[in-house]
Design a protein around this motif. Structure first.
Motif, mmCIF file in Angstrom:
data_model
loop_
_atom_site.group_PDB
_atom_site.id
_atom_site.type_symbol
_atom_site.label_atom_id
_atom_site.label_comp_id
_atom_site.label_asym_id
_atom_site.label_seq_id
_atom_site.Cartn_x
_atom_site.Cartn_y
_atom_site.Cartn_z
ATOM 1 N N ASP A 1 10.055 0.849 -10.013
ATOM 2 C CA ASP A 1 10.958 -0.302 -10.019
ATOM 3 C C ASP A 1 11.002 -0.905 -8.626
ATOM 4 O O ASP A 1 11.410 -0.232 -7.668
ATOM 5 N N ILE A 2 10.560 -2.163 -8.521
ATOM 6 C CA ILE A 2 10.623 -2.883 -7.246
ATOM 7 C C ILE A 2 11.919 -3.665 -7.265
ATOM 8 O O ILE A 2 12.110 -4.544 -8.101
ATOM 9 N N ASN A 3 12.827 -3.314 -6.356
ATOM 10 C CA ASN A 3 14.158 -3.911 -6.353
ATOM 11 C C ASN A 3 14.356 -4.975 -5.291
ATOM 12 O O ASN A 3 15.264 -5.794 -5.400
ATOM 13 N N ALA A 4 13.538 -4.953 -4.246
ATOM 14 C CA ALA A 4 13.610 -5.934 -3.164
ATOM 15 C C ALA A 4 12.264 -5.917 -2.450
ATOM 16 O O ALA A 4 11.409 -5.074 -2.750
ATOM 17 N N ASP A 5 12.072 -6.823 -1.505
ATOM 18 C CA ASP A 5 10.786 -6.909 -0.816
ATOM 19 C C ASP A 5 10.390 -5.620 -0.122
ATOM 20 O O ASP A 5 9.206 -5.331 0.037
ATOM 21 N N LEU A 6 11.379 -4.818 0.296
ATOM 22 C CA LEU A 6 11.109 -3.552 0.969
ATOM 23 C C LEU A 6 11.857 -2.389 0.316
ATOM 24 O O LEU A 6 12.176 -1.400 0.987
ATOM 25 N N ALA A 7 12.137 -2.485 -0.967
ATOM 26 C CA ALA A 7 12.859 -1.409 -1.661
ATOM 27 C C ALA A 7 12.252 -1.169 -3.042
ATOM 28 O O ALA A 7 12.068 -2.113 -3.809
ATOM 29 N N ILE B 1 6.379 -6.089 -0.230
ATOM 30 C CA ILE B 1 5.665 -5.673 -1.439
ATOM 31 C C ILE B 1 5.220 -6.927 -2.187
ATOM 32 O O ILE B 1 5.990 -7.856 -2.384
ATOM 33 N N THR B 2 3.988 -6.944 -2.607
ATOM 34 C CA THR B 2 3.427 -8.098 -3.302
ATOM 35 C C THR B 2 4.200 -8.432 -4.576
ATOM 36 O O THR B 2 4.766 -7.544 -5.215
ATOM 37 N N THR B 3 4.188 -9.693 -4.933
ATOM 38 C CA THR B 3 4.749 -10.107 -6.224
ATOM 39 C C THR B 3 3.656 -10.125 -7.298
ATOM 40 O O THR B 3 3.955 -10.291 -8.463
ATOM 41 N N ASP B 4 2.400 -9.925 -6.897
ATOM 42 C CA ASP B 4 1.273 -9.914 -7.820
ATOM 43 C C ASP B 4 1.056 -8.486 -8.335
ATOM 44 O O ASP B 4 0.090 -7.816 -7.963
ATOM 45 N N ILE B 5 1.962 -8.016 -9.183
ATOM 46 C CA ILE B 5 1.849 -6.635 -9.649
ATOM 47 C C ILE B 5 0.657 -6.433 -10.587
ATOM 48 O O ILE B 5 0.213 -5.314 -10.791
ATOM 49 N N ALA B 6 0.119 -7.505 -11.118
ATOM 50 C CA ALA B 6 -1.066 -7.386 -11.975
ATOM 51 C C ALA B 6 -2.264 -6.870 -11.178
ATOM 52 O O ALA B 6 -3.165 -6.256 -11.735
ATOM 53 N N GLU C 1 0.821 -1.210 0.000
ATOM 54 C CA GLU C 1 0.000 0.000 0.000
ATOM 55 C C GLU C 1 0.858 1.266 0.000
ATOM 56 O O GLU C 1 0.452 2.283 -0.555
ATOM 57 N N VAL C 2 2.049 1.215 0.587
ATOM 58 C CA VAL C 2 2.964 2.347 0.505
ATOM 59 C C VAL C 2 3.380 2.548 -0.956
ATOM 60 O O VAL C 2 3.325 3.666 -1.483
ATOM 61 N N LEU C 3 3.781 1.473 -1.623
ATOM 62 C CA LEU C 3 4.126 1.548 -3.048
ATOM 63 C C LEU C 3 2.952 2.075 -3.853
ATOM 64 O O LEU C 3 3.093 2.996 -4.666
ATOM 65 N N ARG C 4 1.770 1.528 -3.636
ATOM 66 C CA ARG C 4 0.583 1.937 -4.374
ATOM 67 C C ARG C 4 0.290 3.421 -4.169
ATOM 68 O O ARG C 4 -0.027 4.151 -5.112
ATOM 69 N N ALA C 5 0.430 3.916 -2.944
ATOM 70 C CA ALA C 5 0.151 5.324 -2.659
ATOM 71 C C ALA C 5 1.118 6.244 -3.401
ATOM 72 O O ALA C 5 0.701 7.248 -3.984
ATOM 73 N N VAL C 6 2.399 5.909 -3.392
ATOM 74 C CA VAL C 6 3.393 6.758 -4.059
ATOM 75 C C VAL C 6 3.170 6.748 -5.573
ATOM 76 O O VAL C 6 3.165 7.802 -6.220
#
Length: 192
Positions: free
Chosen positions: A52-58, A152-157, A25-30
């Motif tokens: 760009d998602i580079n790691a589970d928390l990055a 961060i989810t792996t289900d980016i779809a 949700e942090v990723l989604r908000a940004v």
């Protein structure tokens, strides 16, 4: 702002601390805010945004708007003396729950970079060799102690960057989400 975000993340990201969806949700908000920016930055659905998602928390979010630079190309400072102004409140909120964030802003060959610890600047903005065009990039390393087991989810779809209230017509912009965590290359999703 930082204390408020850490005490009540649900007010900024829609889910509270301990919720396994918090990092997503942090990723989604940004990303959502970059695509639906403050009106004085750009019209909704017109920016071009890359996450760009580079790691589970990055993750890093780049867009083609350089709203914190004034016309002479100097930076305008915002929260706690950072390059994150009120027009980028969701990025500032994400920085508040990050152990580190790096902000880059550029336009017309002039760029400024600043490293943050949480939302607090580690240093004043410094100039760097800017890429062509205009843009803003913020790279976040979320605070593992704050997020616990949330990743961060792996289900980016399934990632929805539109708010439930989004009634804006489609524009010229788009969002590209790239997940680089797989050992076999990145997964991409375009959203218009």
């Amino acid at each position: 702002m930082a204390d408020s975000v850490r005490k009540r993340p649900g007010m900024y990201f829609g889910v509270g601390r301990g919720d396994p969806r918090l990092a997503t949700e942090v990723l989604r908000a940004v990303v959502g805010h970059a695509f639906h920016p403050a009106a004085k930055v750009a019209a909704s659905h017109t920016p071009h945004v890359v996450a760009d998602i580079n790691a589970d928390l990055a993750f890093a979010v780049t867009d083609d708007q350089a709203d914190t630079l004034t016309e002479p190309g100097l930076p305008r400072l915002g929260y706690e003396g950072s390059l994150l102004t009120a027009e980028r409140w969701s990025s500032a909120a994400a920085a508040a729950v990050s152990s580190r964030a790096v902000v880059e802003v550029w336009r017309a060959g002039r760029g400024f970079r600043q490293t943050l610890a949480g939302l607090r600047p580690v240093e004043p903005p410094t100039e760097f060799d800017a890429p062509s065009g205009a843009g803003t990039r913020v790279a976040f390393t979320l605070d593992a102690a704050f997020f616990g087991s949330s990743v961060i989810t792996t289900d980016i779809a399934a990632l929805d960057v539109h708010s439930p209230c989004c009634a804006e017509a489609a524009g010229a912009g788009e969002v590209m989400v790239r997940d680089h965590r797989s050992g076999s290359g990145s997964t991409e999703r375009r959203i218009a």
